[in-house]
Scaffold this motif. Sequence first.
Motif, PDB file in Angstrom:
ATOM      1  N   ILE A  18      23.744  47.932  32.780  1.00  0.00           N
ATOM      2  CA  ILE A  18      23.813  46.837  32.436  1.00  0.00           C
ATOM      3  C   ILE A  18      25.267  46.496  32.739  1.00  0.00           C
ATOM      4  N   ALA A  19      25.331  45.471  33.695  1.00  0.00           N
ATOM      5  CA  ALA A  19      26.985  44.934  33.747  1.00  0.00           C
ATOM      6  C   ALA A  19      26.997  43.670  34.098  1.00  0.00           C
ATOM      7  N   THR A  20      26.393  42.753  32.913  1.00  0.00           N
ATOM      8  CA  THR A  20      25.938  41.343  33.254  1.00  0.00           C
ATOM      9  C   THR A  20      27.092  40.687  32.948  1.00  0.00           C
ATOM     10  N   GLY A  21      28.428  41.138  32.471  1.00  0.00           N
ATOM     11  CA  GLY A  21      29.528  40.229  32.144  1.00  0.00           C
ATOM     12  C   GLY A  21      29.586  39.396  30.913  1.00  0.00           C
ATOM     13  N   ALA A  22      30.131  38.324  30.920  1.00  0.00           N
ATOM     14  CA  ALA A  22      30.291  37.325  29.828  1.00  0.00           C
ATOM     15  C   ALA A  22      30.124  36.129  30.466  1.00  0.00           C
ATOM     16  N   HIS A  23      29.887  34.997  29.405  1.00  0.00           N
ATOM     17  CA  HIS A  23      30.042  33.444  29.667  1.00  0.00           C
ATOM     18  C   HIS A  23      31.020  32.949  28.846  1.00  0.00           C
ATOM     19  N   PRO A  24      31.464  31.724  29.135  1.00  0.00           N
ATOM     20  CA  PRO A  24      32.342  30.975  28.391  1.00  0.00           C
ATOM     21  C   PRO A  24      31.612  30.467  27.092  1.00  0.00           C
ATOM     22  N   SER A  25      32.087  30.715  25.793  1.00  0.00           N
ATOM     23  CA  SER A  25      31.642  30.326  24.758  1.00  0.00           C
ATOM     24  C   SER A  25      31.852  28.673  24.582  1.00  0.00           C
ATOM     25  N   ILE A  26      30.935  27.818  24.000  1.00  0.00           N
ATOM     26  CA  ILE A  26      30.930  26.345  23.887  1.00  0.00           C
ATOM     27  C   ILE A  26      30.837  26.179  22.557  1.00  0.00           C
ATOM     28  N   PRO A  27      31.930  25.821  21.835  1.00  0.00           N
ATOM     29  CA  PRO A  27      31.607  25.037  20.409  1.00  0.00           C
ATOM     30  C   PRO A  27      30.462  24.113  20.366  1.00  0.00           C
ATOM     31  N   SER A  28      29.788  24.369  19.068  1.00  0.00           N
ATOM     32  CA  SER A  28      28.597  23.369  19.074  1.00  0.00           C
ATOM     33  C   SER A  28      29.210  22.131  18.170  1.00  0.00           C
ATOM     34  N   ILE A  29      29.562  21.118  18.923  1.00  0.00           N
ATOM     35  CA  ILE A  29      30.030  19.969  18.389  1.00  0.00           C
ATOM     36  C   ILE A  29      29.482  19.104  19.110  1.00  0.00           C
ATOM     37  N   PRO A  30      29.160  17.890  18.503  1.00  0.00           N
ATOM     38  CA  PRO A  30      28.607  16.416  19.142  1.00  0.00           C
ATOM     39  C   PRO A  30      29.227  16.216  20.588  1.00  0.00           C
ATOM     40  N   GLY A  31      28.611  16.103  21.697  1.00  0.00           N
ATOM     41  CA  GLY A  31      29.199  15.649  22.879  1.00  0.00           C
ATOM     42  C   GLY A  31      29.747  16.971  23.840  1.00  0.00           C
ATOM     43  N   ALA A  32      29.615  18.216  23.384  1.00  0.00           N
ATOM     44  CA  ALA A  32      30.147  19.250  23.906  1.00  0.00           C
ATOM     45  C   ALA A  32      29.807  19.310  25.407  1.00  0.00           C
ATOM     46  N   GLU A  33      28.748  18.737  25.901  1.00  0.00           N
ATOM     47  CA  GLU A  33      28.152  18.708  27.164  1.00  0.00           C
ATOM     48  C   GLU A  33      29.121  18.038  28.089  1.00  0.00           C
ATOM     49  N   LEU A  34      29.922  17.206  27.373  1.00  0.00           N
ATOM     50  CA  LEU A  34      30.778  16.494  28.390  1.00  0.00           C
ATOM     51  C   LEU A  34      31.992  17.265  28.947  1.00  0.00           C
ATOM     52  N   ALA A  35      32.193  18.361  28.207  1.00  0.00           N
ATOM     53  CA  ALA A  35      33.314  19.400  28.339  1.00  0.00           C
ATOM     54  C   ALA A  35      33.086  20.145  29.660  1.00  0.00           C
ATOM     55  N   ILE A  36      34.225  20.630  30.530  1.00  0.00           N
ATOM     56  CA  ILE A  36      33.953  21.494  31.429  1.00  0.00           C
ATOM     57  C   ILE A  36      34.330  23.045  30.792  1.00  0.00           C
ATOM     58  N   THR A  37      34.194  23.911  31.412  1.00  0.00           N
ATOM     59  CA  THR A  37      34.733  25.365  31.151  1.00  0.00           C
ATOM     60  C   THR A  37      35.425  25.794  32.388  1.00  0.00           C
ATOM     61  N   SER A  38      36.035  26.941  32.202  1.00  0.00           N
ATOM     62  CA  SER A  38      36.639  27.650  33.676  1.00  0.00           C
ATOM     63  C   SER A  38      35.612  27.863  34.846  1.00  0.00           C
ATOM     64  N   ASN A  39      34.291  27.852  34.540  1.00  0.00           N
ATOM     65  CA  ASN A  39      33.300  27.865  35.628  1.00  0.00           C
ATOM     66  C   ASN A  39      33.390  26.724  36.468  1.00  0.00           C
ATOM     67  N   GLU A  40      33.422  25.502  35.934  1.00  0.00           N
ATOM     68  CA  GLU A  40      33.443  24.319  36.436  1.00  0.00           C
ATOM     69  C   GLU A  40      34.774  23.824  37.083  1.00  0.00           C
ATOM     70  N   ALA A  41      35.989  24.450  36.532  1.00  0.00           N
ATOM     71  CA  ALA A  41      37.410  23.563  36.851  1.00  0.00           C
ATOM     72  C   ALA A  41      37.718  23.994  38.242  1.00  0.00           C
ATOM     73  N   PHE A  42      37.250  25.374  38.765  1.00  0.00           N
ATOM     74  CA  PHE A  42      37.727  25.268  40.060  1.00  0.00           C
ATOM     75  C   PHE A  42      37.066  24.525  41.113  1.00  0.00           C
ATOM     76  N   ASP A  43      36.066  23.655  41.048  1.00  0.00           N
ATOM     77  CA  ASP A  43      35.178  22.895  41.833  1.00  0.00           C
ATOM     78  C   ASP A  43      35.129  21.649  41.237  1.00  0.00           C
ATOM     79  N   LEU A  44      36.075  20.923  40.525  1.00  0.00           N
ATOM     80  CA  LEU A  44      35.985  19.573  40.207  1.00  0.00           C
ATOM     81  C   LEU A  44      36.092  18.918  41.392  1.00  0.00           C
ATOM     82  N   PRO A  45      35.232  17.530  41.420  1.00  0.00           N
ATOM     83  CA  PRO A  45      35.280  16.973  42.781  1.00  0.00           C
ATOM     84  C   PRO A  45      36.729  16.275  42.864  1.00  0.00           C
TER      85      PRO A  45
END
Length: 457
Positions: free
Chosen positions: A137-164
Motif C-alpha cells: 500500500i503506497a497510497t500517500g496522503a491528502h490535504p486535511s480540510i478543517p470542518s468549518i462552515p464554507g470550507a468548500e470555498l477554499a482551495i488546497t495545494s492540489n488546486e493551487a497549481f492550476d488556478l484559472p
Amino acid sequence: MSEPYDLVVIGAGSGGVRAARMAASYGARVAVVEEFRVGGTCVIRGCVPKKLYVYASRFSETFDVAQSFGWQVDAKFDWPTLVANKEKEISRLEQAYIAGLEKPGVEIIHDTAAVTGPNSVRLLDSGREMDARIILIATGAHPSIPSIPGAELAITSNEAFDLPALPHSILIEGGGYVAVEFATIFAGLGVDTTIIYRGECLLRGFDDDIRKGLEAGLQDRGIKLIHQTTIRALSRDGDNISASFSDGVVAPYGAVMFATGRVANVGNLGLETAGVELSPSGAIAVDAYSRTSCPSIYAVGDVTGRVQLTPVAIREGWYFAETVFNNNPLAVDHSQIPTAVFSDPELGVIGLTETEAATHGDIDVYLARFRPMINTLSTKTERTILKLIVGADGGKVLGVHILGPSAAEMIQLVAVAMGMGATKADFDRTMALHPTAAEELVTFKGPSYTYRQGAKV
Ligand code: FAD
C-alpha cells in the motif's frame, strides 16, 4: 479469480513506483494500480511543480536586486504561461515514470484499488479481482480540510497549481512548509498574501533562530502574518471570500487556501478485511521493514505517517523490494534526514535543534548572521543565518541550520558529513571555498555560546 501476481502495488507515487520497479527487476510479476496520474503527489502536485513555481516567484526579487548591479528591468508576468509550461514538464516526467515501470515489465492499471483480504485486491471501477502473494500500500496522503462552515470555498495545494487566474489576494491557513512555500510563491508573483496560523511562530519543530529569521524574511517581502488565530467560517462575498477569524475579525480575500497538514489515504482501502492496523495518528502502522500487522501486506511512504518526504518514500519502497524480493532485509534509518523549505528566504536543516540538543547533553553553539553577498549592493538588510550545534564532549556535529540563499543545496552536502559522524575538527580541517556563504561553516572559531547541564552560558 485472475492469475496470481507476486506483488500488487496500490499507488504509483514516489514509494510505489520505486518498489514496483525494483521488485520487477528482481524477477517478480508486478502490477501497480493508480487512480490518478503516474508519478503521484511529488511529480504531479507536490515537489516538482512547487519548485518550478518557486523559481517563477523568485524572479521578482532578482529583478529588484538586479537594479543595484546596473540592470534596468521592465518585466511582466503571465500566469497561464507558467501553468501551461508546468503541465508540459510534469507530463514529460509522468511519461518517464511510465517508461521506467514498463521497462522491467511492471503492468500499469488505471483504476482505484481496495484490499479484500490478505492476498486479494479489487479494482473498484472494472470490478476485477486480483490475487497477490504480497500487497504494497503506497497510497500517500491528502490535504486535511478543517470542518468549518464554507470550507468548500477554499482551495488546497492540489488546486493551487492550476488556478484559472491569480487572485488579487490570498489567505493561507497553516504554519508548516506547504503554507510557507505557497505564501512566498504567491507573494513573489504579486499576490497580496497573508498567513494565518494557530501557533506563536511558523514552522513548529524547526530551530527557533531560523523560525524567527524566516518570519522576518517573509514580512520583509510584504507577507502578513496573523498568529494564534484560526479561520472559523468562510462565506461568498461577491468576487471575494469573506473569512471570519477566531478573534472576531472578518476580512475579504480573493482566495483562501488550507495548508493545515496531510492525512494518510486509508479510507475505502478495505484494510479491515485483512486486519491491517492503524497507528494512533490514523496512518498505517508498520515495522522497521514496512510490514503491517498482516504478514502479506506492506506499506511505504506518506500513508505510513513516518516522514512525509519523497526521498524517504523512495527509500522505503526500495528497501521493501530488497527485503521481500531480494532476500536482503534492509531497514530505513529515519534519523538525520536533511530537510528544506523552499521559501524566501530558503532554509535547510539537519539534525537536532538547539533546544533538543541542549536536553541531550552539553553543547557548543556556533552562530553566524551576515548579509548575503548578492544583497550587499542593494538596500536589502536581510541576514543569512548559519548555526552549527556541536557536542561539547568529543565535538560531534549534532545539527546544522541554515537560512538564506541556496540553504537546501548546502544542507544536502552537509548531510554526507553528518552521516559519516563528522566532528567540529573535521569541519575546521576543511579548506574554505571563498567567497561563499557555506565557508562560514568551516571557519567558525570559538562558540557563540554554550549550554552546560541544560542551561545557556
Ligand atoms: P504519493 O506520491 O502521494 O502517491 C500515492 C499515489 O497513490 C497517488 O498517485 C494516488 O493517486 C494513488 N492512490 C491513492 N489511493 C489509491 C487507490 N485506492 N487506488 C489506486 N491509487 C491510489 N517532499 C519532498 O521531499 N520535497 C518537497 O519539496 C516536497 N514538496 C511538496 C509539496 C507539496 C505541495 C506536497 C503536497 C508535498 C510535497 N512533498 C515534498 C511530499 C511528497 O510529495 C510526498 O512525501 C511523496 O509524494 C510521498 O510519496 P508516496 O509514494 O507515499 O505517495
